[in-house]
Scaffold this active site. Structure first.
Site, PDB file in Angstrom:
ATOM      1  N   ASN A   1     -10.221  -4.571   3.737  1.00 40.53           N
ATOM      2  CA  ASN A   1      -9.432  -5.437   3.257  1.00 40.53           C
ATOM      3  C   ASN A   1      -8.731  -5.039   1.593  1.00 40.53           C
ATOM      4  O   ASN A   1      -9.530  -4.935   0.613  1.00 40.53           O
ATOM      5  CB  ASN A   1     -10.095  -6.764   3.015  1.00 40.53           C
ATOM      6  CG  ASN A   1     -10.163  -7.655   4.240  1.00 40.53           C
ATOM      7  OD1 ASN A   1     -10.902  -7.043   5.066  1.00 40.53           O
ATOM      8  ND2 ASN A   1      -9.405  -8.594   4.570  1.00 40.53           N
TER       9      ASN A   1
ATOM     10  N   ILE B   1       0.818  -1.197   0.071  1.00 40.05           N
ATOM     11  CA  ILE B   1       0.118   0.100  -0.005  1.00 40.05           C
ATOM     12  C   ILE B   1       0.964   1.124  -0.023  1.00 40.05           C
ATOM     13  O   ILE B   1       0.587   2.327  -0.745  1.00 40.05           O
ATOM     14  CB  ILE B   1      -0.745   0.024   1.246  1.00 40.05           C
ATOM     15  CG1 ILE B   1      -1.740  -1.151   1.272  1.00 40.05           C
ATOM     16  CG2 ILE B   1      -1.902   1.223   1.230  1.00 40.05           C
ATOM     17  CD1 ILE B   1      -2.437  -1.541   2.407  1.00 40.05           C
TER      18      ILE B   1
ATOM     19  N   TYR C   1      -2.502  -7.415  17.323  1.00 35.68           N
ATOM     20  CA  TYR C   1      -2.152  -6.566  15.865  1.00 35.68           C
ATOM     21  C   TYR C   1      -3.176  -5.680  16.072  1.00 35.68           C
ATOM     22  O   TYR C   1      -3.005  -4.304  15.965  1.00 35.68           O
ATOM     23  CB  TYR C   1      -2.227  -7.592  14.629  1.00 35.68           C
ATOM     24  CG  TYR C   1      -2.232  -6.572  13.462  1.00 35.68           C
ATOM     25  CD1 TYR C   1      -1.290  -6.240  12.774  1.00 35.68           C
ATOM     26  CD2 TYR C   1      -3.596  -6.443  12.813  1.00 35.68           C
ATOM     27  CE1 TYR C   1      -1.321  -5.491  11.597  1.00 35.68           C
ATOM     28  CE2 TYR C   1      -3.771  -5.781  11.615  1.00 35.68           C
ATOM     29  CZ  TYR C   1      -2.479  -5.207  11.025  1.00 35.68           C
ATOM     30  OH  TYR C   1      -2.723  -4.308   9.883  1.00 35.68           O
TER      31      TYR C   1
ATOM     32  N   ILE D   1       2.953  -6.835   9.947  1.00 34.48           N
ATOM     33  CA  ILE D   1       1.540  -6.829   9.367  1.00 34.48           C
ATOM     34  C   ILE D   1       0.932  -8.320   9.736  1.00 34.48           C
ATOM     35  O   ILE D   1      -0.139  -8.762   9.103  1.00 34.48           O
ATOM     36  CB  ILE D   1       1.386  -6.599   7.984  1.00 34.48           C
ATOM     37  CG1 ILE D   1       2.069  -7.529   7.192  1.00 34.48           C
ATOM     38  CG2 ILE D   1       1.810  -5.060   7.704  1.00 34.48           C
ATOM     39  CD1 ILE D   1       1.837  -7.641   5.713  1.00 34.48           C
TER      40      ILE D   1
END
Ligand SMILES: NC(=O)c1ccc[n+]([C@@H]2O[C@H](COP(=O)([O-])OP(=O)(O)OC[C@H]3O[C@@H](n4cnc5c(N)ncnc54)[C@H](O)[C@@H]3O)[C@@H](O)[C@H]2O)c1
Length: 311
Positions: free
Chosen positions: A169, A12, A140, A76
């Site tokens: 997502n 991203i 997380y 992540i």
């Protein structure tokens, strides 16, 4: 404006860095290349290979003096966060606070954080807006929520224009297979290798799939408006995993009858869907890319160079 993009060699973050460069900003990418790739770094951006936890980070930020920091570097992997919550917190909470402190000490005025709707809101029975109860179910998610709260405190205490963008997502070119929406990358890689996608359970579990370049636009709008607070970024549309697998099979020229179903994963979230209304009202942001279009662009990329970003 000089913008520091952490994680800008990743999936991203590299789309965000590309957009910043295209808008004429001076961009520096900081990344340790753990899951990212130097091939993803925009050639017109400066690149520093450094770990967020490196004791030299404050000196580097002091030298660069970025006006804005876009923080996309993170640990992540949800499973890693469960196995080693201390490591997860060091990367995703403490290193983030050190980055904010270093930025504030050197004149940073804006900060954008890559947060997560799926990890914070939990099971959905419809579209989840920002007022939905925050119920992170793994370290997380706890770390993402903690940073969201710290940014609210920094806005009050230190006047930082910092915002948390809670993604649904995310999928698109350059995606690795370990992140939250890794399923798109996993299916693309399987099809590219000539294997059928393996769907867990009945495949009717849903996700809200958001095309990565659409996030880059939201970041640009948030920067321009000096946004503070929390914003959901999603499409508000649920797509089930079986439909995703069929869509990719169609594009790859594979008979959907070849899709394999494996036993369901215990505890897997059944539904996930974000309400992007606040981002529309306050940032004038809308997800532009229809799922069919984004899936086509993603498959085109993976079918050409799917090994470029192996996470
Ligand atoms: N992919 C999704 O669906 C999704 C959803 C919600 C939130 N997010 C968040 O968006 C951000 C980007 O995720 P992504 O999917 O692009 O993952 P990614 O792994 O492709 O990108 C993360 C980048 O950060 C770098 N990095 C990791 N730890 C680092 C460290 N200690 N120091 C320096 N660099 C480091 C990696 O090398 C990688 O380039 C993350 O904060 C993630 O939690 C992703």
């Amino acid at each position: 404006m000089h913008i520091l993009v952490t994680g800008g060699a990743g999936f991203i973050g590299s789309h965000v860095a590309d957009r910043c460069v295209a808008e004429g900003h001076r961009v520096t990418v900081l990344d340790n290349l753990r899951s990212g790739s130097e091939a993803n770094v925009n050639p017109r951006a400066d690149f520093v290979r450094m770990d967020l936890r490196d004791p030299g980070l404050p000196a580097l930020v002091g030298k660069l003096r970025p006006e804005a920091v876009l923080h996309f570097a993170a640990q992540i992997d949800v499973r890693v966060s469960c196995q080693d919550p201390v490591f997860d917190a060091e990367e995703n909470v403490l290193a983030t606070l050190r980055l904010i402190e270093a930025g504030l000490a050197s004149g940073m005025a804006r900060f954008v954080f890559a947060s997560s709707g799926g990890a914070i809101y939990g099971e959905a029975s419809g579209r989840q807006d920002e007022a939905h109860p925050e119920v992170p179910l793994n370290p997380y998610g706890v770390a993402k929520l903690a940073v969201d709260k710290y940014l609210a405190a920094y806005a009050v205490q230190r006047g930082l224009a910092g915002c948390s963008l809670r993604f649904s997502n995310v999928y698109g070119p350059r995606q690795g297979s370990k992140g939250e929406a890794g399923v798109v990358a996993v299916f693309c890689k399987a099809l590219r290798a000539g294997r059928a996608p393996v769907v867990n359970g009945d495949g009717r579990q849903t996700r809200d799939f958001l095309f990565a370049p659409d996030i880059a636009e939201a970041v640009s709008l948030a920067l321009a408006r000096r946004a503070t607070g929390v914003f959901n970024l999603g499409t508000g549309i649920e797509t089930d995993i079986r439909t995703l697998a069929e869509g990719l099979c169609e594009r790859a020229g594979v008979d959907p009858g070849a899709i394999v179903h494996a036993p369901g994963i215990a505890g897997e979230q059944r539904r996930s869907c974000l309400d992007p209304g606040k981002a529309a009202r306050e940032l004038d942001w809308r997800p532009r890319t229809a799922f069919a279009e984004g899936l086509g662009l993603t498959w085109d990329w993976f079918s050409r160079k799917g090994d470029a970003h192996e996470a």
